[in-house]
Write a protein that holds these residues in place. Sequence first.
Motif, PDB file in Angstrom:
ATOM      1  N   PRO A 131       0.827  -1.217   0.000  1.00  0.00           N
ATOM      2  CA  PRO A 131       0.000   0.000   0.000  1.00  0.00           C
ATOM      3  C   PRO A 131       0.858   1.262   0.000  1.00  0.00           C
ATOM      4  N   LEU A 132       0.363   2.302  -0.647  1.00  0.00           N
ATOM      5  CA  LEU A 132       1.123   3.539  -0.793  1.00  0.00           C
ATOM      6  C   LEU A 132       1.390   4.211   0.553  1.00  0.00           C
ATOM      7  N   TRP A 133       0.515   4.042   1.518  1.00  0.00           N
ATOM      8  CA  TRP A 133       0.703   4.736   2.794  1.00  0.00           C
ATOM      9  C   TRP A 133       1.890   4.188   3.580  1.00  0.00           C
ATOM     10  N   ARG A 134       2.417   3.032   3.178  1.00  0.00           N
ATOM     11  CA  ARG A 134       3.627   2.526   3.807  1.00  0.00           C
ATOM     12  C   ARG A 134       4.849   3.374   3.444  1.00  0.00           C
ATOM     13  N   PRO A 143       4.728   0.563  13.154  1.00  0.00           N
ATOM     14  CA  PRO A 143       6.181   0.714  12.974  1.00  0.00           C
ATOM     15  C   PRO A 143       6.673   0.009  11.710  1.00  0.00           C
ATOM     16  N   ILE A 144       7.695   0.601  11.102  1.00  0.00           N
ATOM     17  CA  ILE A 144       8.299   0.065   9.878  1.00  0.00           C
ATOM     18  C   ILE A 144       9.803  -0.018  10.085  1.00  0.00           C
ATOM     19  N   ALA A 145      10.385  -1.129   9.688  1.00  0.00           N
ATOM     20  CA  ALA A 145      11.832  -1.326   9.787  1.00  0.00           C
ATOM     21  C   ALA A 145      12.438  -1.415   8.393  1.00  0.00           C
ATOM     22  N   TYR A 161       3.369   0.277  -5.636  1.00  0.00           N
ATOM     23  CA  TYR A 161       2.503   0.795  -4.578  1.00  0.00           C
ATOM     24  C   TYR A 161       1.055   0.790  -5.048  1.00  0.00           C
ATOM     25  N   THR A 162       0.183   0.202  -4.265  1.00  0.00           N
ATOM     26  CA  THR A 162      -1.250   0.287  -4.565  1.00  0.00           C
ATOM     27  C   THR A 162      -1.766   1.635  -4.058  1.00  0.00           C
ATOM     28  N   PRO A 163      -2.674   2.272  -4.781  1.00  0.00           N
ATOM     29  CA  PRO A 163      -3.044   3.661  -4.474  1.00  0.00           C
ATOM     30  C   PRO A 163      -3.800   3.800  -3.160  1.00  0.00           C
ATOM     31  N   SER A 164      -3.610   4.956  -2.540  1.00  0.00           N
ATOM     32  CA  SER A 164      -4.355   5.350  -1.344  1.00  0.00           C
ATOM     33  C   SER A 164      -4.316   6.870  -1.260  1.00  0.00           C
ATOM     34  N   ARG A 165      -5.290   7.454  -0.592  1.00  0.00           N
ATOM     35  CA  ARG A 165      -5.362   8.911  -0.462  1.00  0.00           C
ATOM     36  C   ARG A 165      -6.119   9.258   0.813  1.00  0.00           C
ATOM     37  N   VAL A 173      -7.986   3.596   1.335  1.00  0.00           N
ATOM     38  CA  VAL A 173      -7.010   2.630   0.827  1.00  0.00           C
ATOM     39  C   VAL A 173      -7.691   1.671  -0.133  1.00  0.00           C
ATOM     40  N   CYS A 174      -7.116   1.512  -1.321  1.00  0.00           N
ATOM     41  CA  CYS A 174      -7.624   0.525  -2.280  1.00  0.00           C
ATOM     42  C   CYS A 174      -7.239  -0.882  -1.808  1.00  0.00           C
ATOM     43  N   TYR A 175      -8.020  -1.841  -2.204  1.00  0.00           N
ATOM     44  CA  TYR A 175      -7.831  -3.221  -1.767  1.00  0.00           C
ATOM     45  C   TYR A 175      -6.642  -3.813  -2.514  1.00  0.00           C
TER      46      TYR A 175
END
Length: 309
Positions: A131-134, A143-145, A161-165, A173-175
């Motif tokens: 997902p794009l928000w990552r 948290p992200i490592a 990246y799958t789209p999100s806004r 978030v798109c599926y």
Amino acid sequence: VHQSKMDFFCKLGYGKQDICKVLENLGQEALEDDVLKELIRMGSKPQALENQAQPSQLKLVARGSCSTAPGLKWLGEDGSDSSDSLRPIVIDGSNVAMSHGNKEVFSCWGIQLAVDWFRDRGHTYIKVFVPLWRKEPPRQDSPIADQHILGELEKQSVLVYTPSRKVKGKRVVCYDDRYIVKVAYEKDGVIVSNDRYRDLQNENPEWKWFIEQRLLMYSFVSNRFMPPDDPLGRHGPTLSNFLSKKPVLPERKWQPCPYGKKCTYGNKCKFYHPERQHQAQLSVADELRAKTKVPSALGKEEERWERCR
């Protein structure tokens, strides 16, 4: 907006002409899901992007639990690249990263380990969906490592990246699972995930069969990506055949009959009889019928001759 959509679908492998045609029909504000549905409806198929990238060095031994047989080469006898015989790989990035992070941290290093395992094995078409928000800075609740790995894989045209806004402060978030299954289905590839996608199985019967037959589960053991040697169970194909477009069937090995010459099953015996290689394997009843028919037939012939005389 037009350029971002063009870049997104170009990373999926679709041609620019098809993308422009769909955007003209649907408009520049069309959602990515609608554009993807229209591309599939038009019959447009993703083009192979692996030809654009520089081929990696060919290796004879793959990393992981499944090692190659001795003498196996990635180049065929005719000089053709063996990557043509390997299935495309579509990785569920969120599932792999959370699994490597013990479901507590989004570990991008886990995605890198999975990509390296398939690269070392010879696969050239590898796509990872996240997902794009990552891409945003990490928060305490998510948290992200090793987040820089996502940028490196994106530059290599591996990560998508799958789209999100955000709409009125809320994230839309798109599926991403739908993208994963669609691309894998279109490319006739393999889905790498521990998710069973039950909602998508109920949505489409063709997807149901595809997910059941092409889902590759995995485990992480001490930072080692390990798919099972029998992805579809003990009686299913091996991992090598599962990842190949043209599986190699093993030669059938006959087990000798434990009863030997004393066996009375005849041609119905499922075991191997070396003494019957050049004999017609009849059952005992058929052999007795054949023996009784011969003298009776000879007797009838003699009676006919006597009548004629």
